[in-house]
Design an enzyme around this catalytic site. Structure first.
Site, PDB file in Angstrom:
ATOM      1  N   ASP A   1      -6.006  -2.726  -8.970  1.00  0.00           N
ATOM      2  CA  ASP A   1      -4.651  -2.697  -9.510  1.00  0.00           C
ATOM      3  C   ASP A   1      -4.652  -2.828 -11.028  1.00  0.00           C
ATOM      4  O   ASP A   1      -3.838  -2.210 -11.721  1.00  0.00           O
ATOM      5  CB  ASP A   1      -3.807  -3.794  -8.871  1.00  0.00           C
ATOM      6  CG  ASP A   1      -3.522  -3.528  -7.395  1.00  0.00           C
ATOM      7  OD1 ASP A   1      -3.644  -2.365  -6.968  1.00  0.00           O
ATOM      8  OD2 ASP A   1      -3.189  -4.482  -6.668  1.00  0.00           O
TER       9      ASP A   1
ATOM     10  N   HIS B   1       1.479   0.059  -4.654  1.00  0.00           N
ATOM     11  CA  HIS B   1       0.710   0.938  -3.783  1.00  0.00           C
ATOM     12  C   HIS B   1       1.608   1.973  -3.116  1.00  0.00           C
ATOM     13  O   HIS B   1       2.784   1.721  -2.854  1.00  0.00           O
ATOM     14  CB  HIS B   1      -0.007   0.116  -2.704  1.00  0.00           C
ATOM     15  CG  HIS B   1      -1.005  -0.849  -3.269  1.00  0.00           C
ATOM     16  ND1 HIS B   1      -1.403  -1.990  -2.606  1.00  0.00           N
ATOM     17  CD2 HIS B   1      -1.707  -0.838  -4.450  1.00  0.00           C
ATOM     18  CE1 HIS B   1      -2.286  -2.647  -3.343  1.00  0.00           C
ATOM     19  NE2 HIS B   1      -2.485  -1.961  -4.460  1.00  0.00           N
TER      20      HIS B   1
ATOM     21  N   GLN C   1      -0.879   1.087  12.447  1.00  0.00           N
ATOM     22  CA  GLN C   1      -1.730   0.012  11.947  1.00  0.00           C
ATOM     23  C   GLN C   1      -0.866  -1.183  11.600  1.00  0.00           C
ATOM     24  O   GLN C   1       0.262  -1.047  11.134  1.00  0.00           O
ATOM     25  CB  GLN C   1      -2.476   0.498  10.699  1.00  0.00           C
ATOM     26  CG  GLN C   1      -3.478  -0.472  10.128  1.00  0.00           C
ATOM     27  CD  GLN C   1      -4.363   0.192   9.091  1.00  0.00           C
ATOM     28  OE1 GLN C   1      -4.980   1.223   9.335  1.00  0.00           O
ATOM     29  NE2 GLN C   1      -4.421  -0.385   7.902  1.00  0.00           N
TER      30      GLN C   1
END
Length: 204
Positions: free
Chosen positions: A172, A62, A47
């Site tokens: 977040d 992340h 991706q």
């Protein structure tokens, strides 16, 4: 292309040559053979992500469940940003440590971030563009986050914000701190990451 080991094991900085002329410039930010030689196995591309952020936006921290995790090769195609790699692998000798690297469109330097490491960045200019090459597709059930403002991490946002308020997503902002993520069993284990890297090398 210059290659530098960062202070976080299994993360590398790549700085390509930039060839300007009266038409503009040419640069090759990603060279698959060099990445494979450096890391020990190829980055299998599943991706490509492209984000545009205004100044003050923080994205991260992340990471994805490992294995398989998600390795990333990231560079800034417009503007500039402060990219931070955080070692969140339980049992790692550098657990909790981080390194910040300025990525910018005037140098096209890039970072390779191995599976199991945390990643975040702060946009230093409006219309900052980050390109990500990812080893696995986005899979919501495996995606994790740590609050980038967690004081236990001590990430260097304030010194680059010049008093401005950071801009974060709800995801977040609501993410757990490092200790909470550890208590919840969300963090990757260092030995599992090492085993995964070894398996990748054996199958290269």
């Amino acid at each position: 292309m210059q290659v530098r080991k960062t202070t976080i094991p299994d993360a590398y900085e790549f700085t390509p040559k930039v060839f300007p002329d009266d038409r503009g410039l040419l640069v090759v930010p990603f060279q698959a053979d060099l990445v494979a030689e450096t890391v020990g196995y190829p980055l299998r591309l599943a991706q490509s992500n492209h984000s545009v952020s205004r100044r003050g936006v923080i994205r991260g921290v992340h990471f994805a469940d490992t294995p398989p995790g998600q390795a990333k090769y990231v560079y800034c195609a417009n503007g500039s940003l402060l990219d931070v790699i955080i070692d969140i692998r339980l049992g790692s000798p550098t657990f909790g440590k981080w390194e910040a690297v300025r990525l910018a469109a005037d140098s096209y330097n890039a970072l390779y971030i191995s599976e199991g490491l945390g990643h975040a960045f702060l946009a230093l200019e409006d219309n900052t563009v980050m390109n990500y090459l990812c080893s696995t597709p986005y899979t919501p059930a495996r995606e994790r986050a740590i609050n980038p403002m967690d004081p236990a991490l001590g990430l260097p946002w304030a010194e680059h914000l010049d008093g401005a308020e950071p801009i974060l997503s709800v995801k977040d902002t609501d993410a757990p701190g490092l200790a909470e993520a550890e208590a919840a069993g969300l963090l990757p284990k260092y030995q599992a990451c090492l085993d995964h890297y070894a398996s990748q090398r054996a199958n290269a």
